[in-house]
Design an enzyme around this catalytic site. Structure first.
Site, PDB file in Angstrom:
ATOM      1  N   GLU A 183       0.816  -1.214   0.000  1.00 31.46           N
ATOM      2  CA  GLU A 183       0.000   0.000   0.000  1.00 31.46           C
ATOM      3  C   GLU A 183       0.844   1.255   0.000  1.00 31.46           C
ATOM      4  O   GLU A 183       0.444   2.283  -0.527  1.00 31.46           O
ATOM      5  CB  GLU A 183      -0.934   0.005   1.216  1.00 31.46           C
ATOM      6  CG  GLU A 183      -1.835   1.221   1.287  1.00 31.46           C
ATOM      7  CD  GLU A 183      -2.944   1.092   2.317  1.00 31.46           C
ATOM      8  OE1 GLU A 183      -3.346   2.122   2.873  1.00 31.46           O
ATOM      9  OE2 GLU A 183      -3.411  -0.041   2.564  1.00 31.46           O
ATOM     10  N   LYS A 184       2.048   1.162   0.581  1.00 28.04           N
ATOM     11  CA  LYS A 184       2.897   2.346   0.679  1.00 28.04           C
ATOM     12  C   LYS A 184       4.357   1.919   0.628  1.00 28.04           C
ATOM     13  O   LYS A 184       4.684   0.747   0.897  1.00 28.04           O
ATOM     14  CB  LYS A 184       2.593   3.133   1.950  1.00 28.04           C
ATOM     15  CG  LYS A 184       2.564   2.306   3.215  1.00 28.04           C
ATOM     16  CD  LYS A 184       2.186   3.132   4.434  1.00 28.04           C
ATOM     17  CE  LYS A 184       0.717   3.370   4.548  1.00 28.04           C
ATOM     18  NZ  LYS A 184      -0.035   2.190   5.031  1.00 28.04           N
ATOM     19  N   ASP A 225      -2.981  -2.697   3.279  1.00 30.09           N
ATOM     20  CA  ASP A 225      -3.222  -2.791   4.719  1.00 30.09           C
ATOM     21  C   ASP A 225      -4.418  -3.695   4.995  1.00 30.09           C
ATOM     22  O   ASP A 225      -5.332  -3.800   4.160  1.00 30.09           O
ATOM     23  CB  ASP A 225      -3.472  -1.400   5.311  1.00 30.09           C
ATOM     24  CG  ASP A 225      -2.186  -0.582   5.415  1.00 30.09           C
ATOM     25  OD1 ASP A 225      -1.104  -1.161   5.224  1.00 30.09           O
ATOM     26  OD2 ASP A 225      -2.275   0.630   5.680  1.00 30.09           O
ATOM     27  N   ASP A 284      -7.428  -3.958   5.921  1.00 27.91           N
ATOM     28  CA  ASP A 284      -8.751  -3.406   6.165  1.00 27.91           C
ATOM     29  C   ASP A 284      -9.441  -3.161   4.829  1.00 27.91           C
ATOM     30  O   ASP A 284      -8.888  -3.481   3.768  1.00 27.91           O
ATOM     31  CB  ASP A 284      -8.673  -2.118   6.993  1.00 27.91           C
ATOM     32  CG  ASP A 284      -7.794  -1.047   6.339  1.00 27.91           C
ATOM     33  OD1 ASP A 284      -7.501  -1.159   5.145  1.00 27.91           O
ATOM     34  OD2 ASP A 284      -7.411  -0.098   7.049  1.00 27.91           O
ATOM     35  N   TYR A 340      -0.315  -3.009  13.383  1.00 25.65           N
ATOM     36  CA  TYR A 340      -1.150  -2.147  12.541  1.00 25.65           C
ATOM     37  C   TYR A 340      -2.143  -1.352  13.392  1.00 25.65           C
ATOM     38  O   TYR A 340      -2.938  -1.927  14.142  1.00 25.65           O
ATOM     39  CB  TYR A 340      -1.905  -3.013  11.535  1.00 25.65           C
ATOM     40  CG  TYR A 340      -2.807  -2.247  10.609  1.00 25.65           C
ATOM     41  CD1 TYR A 340      -2.282  -1.393   9.650  1.00 25.65           C
ATOM     42  CD2 TYR A 340      -4.190  -2.371  10.698  1.00 25.65           C
ATOM     43  CE1 TYR A 340      -3.116  -0.690   8.798  1.00 25.65           C
ATOM     44  CE2 TYR A 340      -5.027  -1.669   9.849  1.00 25.65           C
ATOM     45  CZ  TYR A 340      -4.483  -0.830   8.906  1.00 25.65           C
ATOM     46  OH  TYR A 340      -5.306  -0.131   8.067  1.00 25.65           O
ATOM     47  N   ARG A 376      -4.694   1.006  12.565  1.00 28.80           N
ATOM     48  CA  ARG A 376      -6.049   1.400  12.160  1.00 28.80           C
ATOM     49  C   ARG A 376      -7.022   0.228  12.333  1.00 28.80           C
ATOM     50  O   ARG A 376      -7.783  -0.117  11.424  1.00 28.80           O
ATOM     51  CB  ARG A 376      -6.057   1.892  10.712  1.00 28.80           C
ATOM     52  CG  ARG A 376      -5.244   3.166  10.503  1.00 28.80           C
ATOM     53  CD  ARG A 376      -5.122   3.514   9.032  1.00 28.80           C
ATOM     54  NE  ARG A 376      -4.304   4.682   8.814  1.00 28.80           N
ATOM     55  CZ  ARG A 376      -4.768   5.886   8.508  1.00 28.80           C
ATOM     56  NH1 ARG A 376      -6.061   6.084   8.374  1.00 28.80           N
ATOM     57  NH2 ARG A 376      -3.945   6.898   8.319  1.00 28.80           N
TER      58      ARG A 376
END
Length: 645
Positions: free
Chosen positions: A7-8, A103, A105, A328, A330
């Site tokens: 994701e990043k 991530d 989610d 993680y 979030r």
């Protein structure tokens, strides 16, 4: 070639670090020793297209265009990350196998999925795509995740839920913001009246709380306390418990509002004998609180350190990505997978090293204990926020990072402490027909509460009193030797703070008026998501709808007038809370995309008709006209679904 899509960049580099060496860095990717490649997004590489992408006429805001409902949805490339999208697209076409490493989610799932779909890969390649869930950035944890990959198609429901959320937010935010802004401008308001399906009800909570406080009329209420004496001259205090016959003179909280009634009771019992009706004693245990999810961590950080939600989230991201000290952040889950129990020795030793103030707590922890937090059945795509096995010299952390790490670490250590144990004793005494209650709570064993910071002198828990109740028996005669009447004043509710506003968002069912929706929300309670709540609160401040007075959050005049002009459906949390429960149902395969979207569109059309008749007269003369911007930056942030929740 296997292509890992993170994701990043920070996650991509951490993944590459555990793959075969030597590594060769490219522009936006890393080739590892066996020829596989790791690349990354930079957050969302794609975003929902602006209205003008569907029709150039939509560039100008006109009521006649509404509702804007795309017949075929489009994405557009984010200009700032166009180069990286080209890199990822090229690699996707070259790869034999794709791995989604977004991530763990909803957003992380769809963020990578939408790039894969945008790249036009074959159905066979999409079906063969793997999913790797990473919640811990340390090498051993990443290696475990790589060895336990799942099929990406198993997460279609999660992606569908994210897609429905994004599209619904776009439809609601675009249409209602344009309509309210046009109506406001027609009434003399300068600027944009931003509306969103989460931000507007959240603003409504604050406005209605402010009004409730302003309109509150304080009233006196009365408590009767008496002193009772046993035959062997021991005394104890008791509080009058009004009977059902007194309800006409009480408020909804059971407080007596009629002074004469309380005076009559006191006069009736003074110097009279009474009898002990019941004596109950019990030992009670309170288990350690579960490990943190993001909201509970943000709430505690606000109470302890006065951090706002966004600050806590930003610190958590650094502790996760940069320092690799927590998992993680979030997360909406407060449970831990059973497999992580095996890491307890290394995690607790890392805590002792990284946070010396907790070294004694680590030493006294009983690692043979296993709290209810360890439960695979209650862990979804992600688990509670816990420390990792990585240790670091505390001097490398900022003071604020140390505070948040210590909160997370302490909550984890509580899982290895026994229950807080206390004895509860109650004596019910009847005097002249009235019932008087005496209670005593005595701490027997602090258990996990020993880890809580020491309270300042004079702030001990009032529930636990040093006063000891005497040993009396049922049927024993006692004498009322003294009494008093306490007059107190009812107080208004308190203004929201960062902590209480977050608590309201996570426990939104308390503010929902529809009993059926309230019932549905008992399990899927929440306004917004763990990942979005902090940003939505910040958004309301940036748009001038909320302001702070000390720790208190107040609505501005513009925020108040906006809420009071809109229909209840838009400003109460019922609708958006119901949306959240439906989106959760999509993620759990209990509802389809169309079952959610079709009623939502019908409701949107009804709201457009209603709001189209509203005049925002109270906003005349308020606001500021938006400044003209260069063409490259002309797209309004108010048009984007991310900014109109």
């Amino acid at each position: 070639m296997i292509l890992y899509i993170a994701e990043k960049p920070s996650v991509g580099r951490a993944v590459a670090a555990v793959l075969p060496k030597p590594h060769k860095s490219g522009d936006g990717f890393i080739t590892v020793g066996n020829g596989d490649v790791v690349t990354w997004c930079i957050g969302h590489l794609l975003e929902q297209a602006e209205p003008e992408a569907y029709n150039p006429d939509y560039k100008k805001w006109h009521k006649a265009h509404l509702p804007i409902i795309p017949s075929e949805w489009k994405h557009q490339v984010k200009p700032a990350t166009r180069k990286q999208l080209s890199v990822v697209k090229k690699l996707i076409k070259q790869a034999d196998v794709l791995v989604n490493m977004g991530d763990p989610d909803r957003v992380g799932q769809i963020l990578v999925d939408e790039v894969i779909n945008y790249s036009g890969v074959s159905k066979a390649k999409r079906m063969a795509t793997q999913r790797c869930l990473i919640s811990d950035m340390n090498p051993a944890a990443i290696t475990r995740s790589l060895n336990n990959m799942r099929r990406n198609i198993d997460f279609i429901a999660l992606a569908t839920s994210a897609l429905a959320r994004a599209r619904a937010d776009w439809l609601y935010g675009i249409n209602m913001t344009r309509l309210c802004t046009l109506q406001g401008q027609a009434s003399g308001y300068q600027g944009v009246l931003s509306v969103g399906r989460v931000q507007t009800p959240l603003l409504g909570l604050v406005v209605h709380r402010d009004i409730e406080i302003e309109n509150f009329i304080t009233k006196p209420f009365y408590d009767v306390f008496i002193t009772l004496q046993t035959d062997n001259k021991q005394t104890y205090s008791a509080k009058w418990k009004p009977s059902a016959a007194c309800e006409a003179y009480m408020d909804e909280d059971g407080r007596v509002l009629l002074k004469k009634l309380a005076e009559t009771v006191l006069k009736k019992v003074l110097n009279q004998s009474g009898q002990v009706r019941t004596v109950t004693e019990s030992v009670k245990k309170q288990a350690a609180p579960l490990s943190y999810n993001l909201s509970s961590l943000q709430i505690d950080a606000s109470k302890r350190f006065n951090f706002n939600a966004q600050k806590t989230l930003d610190i958590c991201q650094r502790l996760y990505e940069t320092h690799k000290l927590i998992t993680y952040p979030r997360s909406d889950c407060r449970y831990i997978p059973q497999g992580h129990y095996l890491d307890k020795d290394s995690v607790t030793q890392a805590i002792a090293h990284t946070s010396p103030t907790l070294a004694a707590a680590v030493t006294n922890a009983d690692l043979s204990l296993k709290s209810k937090a360890w439960d695979d059945g209650k862990v979804g795509a992600h688990h509670a926020i816990i420390p990792t096995s990585r240790a670091m010299d505390a001097s490398r952390l900022t003071a604020d990072e140390q505070k948040i790490y210590e909160l997370v670490a302490r909550q984890y250590l509580m899982q290895f402490y026994p229950a807080f144990t206390y004895q509860e004793k109650q004596i019910d005494t009847e005097v002249s027909g009235g019932l008087f209650i005496s209670r005593q709570k005595e701490v027997l064993h602090k258990g996990w509460k020993a880890l809580l910071p020491e309270r300042k002198a004079g702030t001990e828990d009032s529930e636990f009193s040093a006063t000891q109740l005497p040993n009396v028996s049922k049927g024993e005669t006692v004498q009322c030797i003294d009494g008093r009447l306490d007059e107190k004043q009812t107080s208004p509710p308190k203004h929201f703070t960062d902590a209480t506003l977050l608590a309201a968002m996570t426990g939104i069912a308390r503010y929902v008026s529809d009993p059926e929706i309230k019932k549905v929300l008992r399990e899927t309670d929440g306004l917004g998501t763990e990942a979005t709540r902090a940003g939505i609160i910040e958004l309301l401040f940036k748009r001038g709808f909320l302001t702070k007075q000390g720790k208190e959050i107040h609505a501005t005049e513009v925020g108040r007038r906006l809420i009071l002009a809109l229909p209840e459906t838009m400003v109460l949390p019922d609708m958006t809370a119901h949306w959240e429960s439906q989106l959760e149902a999509i993620a759990e395969k209990r509802m389809s995309y169309n079952q959610f979207m079709n009623p939502m569109l019908e409701g949107l059309n009804n709201l457009i008709q209603h709001v189209g008749r509203i005049h925002f007269a109270g906003l005349k003369g308020h606001g500021k006209a938006p400044r003209r911007r260069k063409a490259a930056a002309r797209r309004s942030p108010y048009n984007r679904p991310k900014a109109t929740k």
